[in-house]
Design an enzyme around this catalytic site. Structure first.
Site, PDB file in Angstrom:
ATOM      1  N   TYR A 197       0.818  -1.219   0.000  1.00  0.00           N
ATOM      2  CA  TYR A 197       0.000   0.000   0.000  1.00  0.00           C
ATOM      3  C   TYR A 197       0.853   1.270   0.000  1.00  0.00           C
ATOM      4  O   TYR A 197       0.729   2.109   0.893  1.00  0.00           O
ATOM      5  CB  TYR A 197      -0.945   0.026   1.222  1.00  0.00           C
ATOM      6  CG  TYR A 197      -1.679  -1.271   1.456  1.00  0.00           C
ATOM      7  CD1 TYR A 197      -2.771  -1.612   0.669  1.00  0.00           C
ATOM      8  CD2 TYR A 197      -1.277  -2.147   2.455  1.00  0.00           C
ATOM      9  CE1 TYR A 197      -3.437  -2.810   0.877  1.00  0.00           C
ATOM     10  CE2 TYR A 197      -1.940  -3.349   2.664  1.00  0.00           C
ATOM     11  CZ  TYR A 197      -3.016  -3.665   1.871  1.00  0.00           C
ATOM     12  OH  TYR A 197      -3.683  -4.855   2.088  1.00  0.00           O
ATOM     13  N   TYR A 231     -11.839  -7.963   7.450  1.00  0.00           N
ATOM     14  CA  TYR A 231     -10.755  -7.973   6.465  1.00  0.00           C
ATOM     15  C   TYR A 231     -10.461  -9.421   6.076  1.00  0.00           C
ATOM     16  O   TYR A 231     -10.255 -10.264   6.950  1.00  0.00           O
ATOM     17  CB  TYR A 231      -9.478  -7.313   7.007  1.00  0.00           C
ATOM     18  CG  TYR A 231      -8.348  -7.408   6.007  1.00  0.00           C
ATOM     19  CD1 TYR A 231      -8.306  -6.556   4.902  1.00  0.00           C
ATOM     20  CD2 TYR A 231      -7.367  -8.399   6.118  1.00  0.00           C
ATOM     21  CE1 TYR A 231      -7.307  -6.678   3.942  1.00  0.00           C
ATOM     22  CE2 TYR A 231      -6.361  -8.519   5.163  1.00  0.00           C
ATOM     23  CZ  TYR A 231      -6.338  -7.658   4.082  1.00  0.00           C
ATOM     24  OH  TYR A 231      -5.357  -7.789   3.131  1.00  0.00           O
ATOM     25  N   ASP A 234     -12.604 -17.252   9.009  1.00  0.00           N
ATOM     26  CA  ASP A 234     -11.284 -16.832   8.543  1.00  0.00           C
ATOM     27  C   ASP A 234     -10.385 -16.677   9.775  1.00  0.00           C
ATOM     28  O   ASP A 234     -10.431 -15.670  10.468  1.00  0.00           O
ATOM     29  CB  ASP A 234     -11.424 -15.515   7.767  1.00  0.00           C
ATOM     30  CG  ASP A 234     -10.076 -14.971   7.292  1.00  0.00           C
ATOM     31  OD1 ASP A 234      -9.035 -15.493   7.732  1.00  0.00           O
ATOM     32  OD2 ASP A 234     -10.080 -14.018   6.494  1.00  0.00           O
ATOM     33  N   LYS A 284      -0.920 -17.031   7.727  1.00  0.00           N
ATOM     34  CA  LYS A 284      -0.027 -16.250   8.588  1.00  0.00           C
ATOM     35  C   LYS A 284       0.904 -17.102   9.470  1.00  0.00           C
ATOM     36  O   LYS A 284       1.967 -17.466   9.014  1.00  0.00           O
ATOM     37  CB  LYS A 284      -0.841 -15.242   9.380  1.00  0.00           C
ATOM     38  CG  LYS A 284      -1.361 -14.133   8.449  1.00  0.00           C
ATOM     39  CD  LYS A 284      -1.790 -12.887   9.173  1.00  0.00           C
ATOM     40  CE  LYS A 284      -1.851 -11.711   8.235  1.00  0.00           C
ATOM     41  NZ  LYS A 284      -3.192 -11.312   7.825  1.00  0.00           N
TER      42      LYS A 284
HETATM   43  C1  PLP Z   1      -3.795 -11.277   6.486  1.00  0.00           C
HETATM   44  C2  PLP Z   1      -5.174 -11.768   6.370  1.00  0.00           C
HETATM   45  C3  PLP Z   1      -5.669 -12.280   5.150  1.00  0.00           C
HETATM   46  C4  PLP Z   1      -4.846 -12.277   3.876  1.00  0.00           C
HETATM   47  O1  PLP Z   1      -3.709 -13.068   3.969  1.00  0.00           O
HETATM   48  P1  PLP Z   1      -2.483 -12.809   2.952  1.00  0.00           P
HETATM   49  O2  PLP Z   1      -1.519 -13.885   3.296  1.00  0.00           O
HETATM   50  O3  PLP Z   1      -1.979 -11.424   3.241  1.00  0.00           O
HETATM   51  O4  PLP Z   1      -3.021 -12.928   1.579  1.00  0.00           O
HETATM   52  C5  PLP Z   1      -6.960 -12.750   5.125  1.00  0.00           C
HETATM   53  N1  PLP Z   1      -7.727 -12.744   6.229  1.00  0.00           N
HETATM   54  C6  PLP Z   1      -7.299 -12.283   7.418  1.00  0.00           C
HETATM   55  C7  PLP Z   1      -8.186 -12.325   8.609  1.00  0.00           C
HETATM   56  C8  PLP Z   1      -6.013 -11.758   7.522  1.00  0.00           C
HETATM   57  O5  PLP Z   1      -5.583 -11.261   8.688  1.00  0.00           O
END
Ligand code: PLP
Length: 428
Positions: free
Chosen positions: A18, A146, A247, A276
């Site tokens: 960004y 997100y 997620d 992550k």
């Molecule tokens: C970081 C994140 C993503 C995206 O993961 P990337 O490896 O950056 O593509 C999706 N969902 C959540 C909750 C995240 O924190």
């Protein structure tokens, strides 16, 4: 080439997350990193408060993870996953099935968090297609959510924080419920639940799935909400036959004080996304797990297979280091560690509530947040943090940390003091 020249090349040619290539903010050159310390090319050391965006849970340069990577690189660094398989993938799948909430038995390995969200959305769409209910093409998600930066993932991110207007016309249009208001230690309010139920009652025939970040909404605002809310959303999804996608890319692997945040509410989603911290932060890898029912329904439909297959699927180096990271996590006493971090951050950050610039301080597990009244001037504050020997990267009106679990209490105090100092500096 010296560092000065290298940095000017960086400024001139390389996009960071960004950022502008006309007017970039400064970046700090890293020489190496070890434990909770990032060493800059200047020789200065910074205590890491970010775990490199939730990922580096065991700290940097960990001997056991290094060894797993080195050993696997002598065997197979990569081999295609179409028609071939390998031990690291099998062992990792077994481990993920064992540690994730009961019932998530089928594993899809992919490249990054965003891709694992795309995979989850595609699973939900193929599921309803296979059930002959192709009108279910939309997703319900939460405001302040997100889920990543690829198109499907962006389409379920908060429509204002997110990038909807920028790509409108191309981005799929989805449905948003208000962000949960009840905090972690509260029961969910009837009104809050009613708002979700009304949306589901009206739209369930078009909804493929409800996607949310369980308990902690991360990059959309660092908000922590009621486990009761999550449990009730699980019930509503069942009532209206809408799949639930959790997620857990940010919350997974112990960050919130439970191995997975879904455990706070005792629920199993139909699909879960992991990423992550999956590899202990060593490399990009993610996984999407689903229930047997979801998987078998997809595969009974047309075309009889799940339609996704990344080139680097189940990369053996990534699988090996992920397996080593999960073993390390289990042997490391992560529960005591995150509990201790939580307790100390509560003691040190909660007094921040008295500062005029602070709207609210909040802590859950190994996540500590100061929400300010004002936007944080990132460039200026970053500079002060670096001068103070800490690596903390604020966004919007949030100064937050989620340090590696191995952090010692003196280093943690240095981080929390720097946060409070910055909040005072920014003012009200
Ligand atoms: C970081 C994140 C993503 C995206 O993961 P990337 O490896 O950056 O593509 C999706 N969902 C959540 C909750 C995240 O924190």
């Amino acid at each position: 080439m010296d560092w000065k020249e290298k940095l000017s090349l960086d400024r001139e040619h390389i996009w960071h997350p960004y950022t502008s290539l006309i007017d970039p903010l400064p970046v700090y050159p890293v020489e190496s990193a070890s434990g909770v310390r990032i060493r800059l090319a200047t020789g200065q050391e910074l205590i890491d408060g970010m775990s490199s965006w939730w990922a580096m849970i065991h700290g940097y340069n960990h001997p056991e993870l290094n060894q797993a990577l080195a050993r696997q690189s002598e065997k197979t660094s990569h081999v295609m996953f179409g028609g071939l398989t390998h031990e690291p993938a099998i062992d990792l799948a077994r481990e993920l099935i064992r540690i994730t909430p009961e019932g998530l038995d089928k594993v899809f390995f992919c490249d990054s968090g965003s891709v694992s969200v795309e995979v989850a959305l595609k699973m939900a769409l193929q599921y309803w297609q296979a059930r002959g209910d192709a009108s279910r093409k939309q997703f319900l998600s939460l405001r302040c959510g997100y889920h990543g930066d690829t198109f499907g993932a962006m389409s379920v991110c908060d429509p204002h924080n997110g990038m909807h207007s920028l790509y409108s016309g191309f981005l799929p249009r989805n449905i948003f419920a208000p962000a949960p208001e009840s905090t972690f230690d509260q029961e969910c309010s009837p009104l809050e639940l009613q708002a979700v139920e009304e949306i589901m009652a009206e739209h369930h025939k078009e909804l493929a799935a409800f996607i949310l970040e369980p308990i902690v909404q991360g990059a959309g605002g660092m908000r922590m909400y009621s486990p009761d809310y999550l449990a009730r959303v699980r019930e509503l999804c069942r009532k209206y036959h809408v799949l639930l996608i959790a997620d857990e890319i940010a919350t997974g692997f112990g960050r919130t004080g439970r191995l997975f945040a879904c455990e706070h509410a005792g629920i199993t989603p139909d699909i879960i996304c992991l990423g992550k911290a999956l590899t202990g932060g060593y490399m990009s890898m993610a996984a999407t797990l689903c229930t047997t029912q979801v998987a078998e329904t997809i595969c009974r439909g047309d075309p009889g297979v799940f339609m996704h297959g990344p080139t680097f699927m189940a990369n053996p180096l990534a699988c090996s280091v992920a397996l080593a990271s999960i073993r390390l996590l289990q042997e490391s006493g992560w529960q005591e560690k995150t509990a201790r971090i939580q307790e100390q951050m509560q003691k040190e950050l909660m007094p921040g509530n008295k500062l005029p610039g602070v709207r609210r301080a909040r802590v859950l597990g190994a996540i500590g947040v100061l929400e300010l009244h004002r936007q944080v001037p990132v460039g200026d504050i970053q500079k002060i943090f670096v001068q103070d020997g800490v690596w903390i990267r604020p966004f919007m009106n949030l100064i937050y940390i989620m340090p590696p679990y191995i952090i010692e209490s003196g280093d943690l105090s240095t981080l929390t003091s720097a946060m409070l100092k910055a909040a005072k500096h920014i003012g009200s």
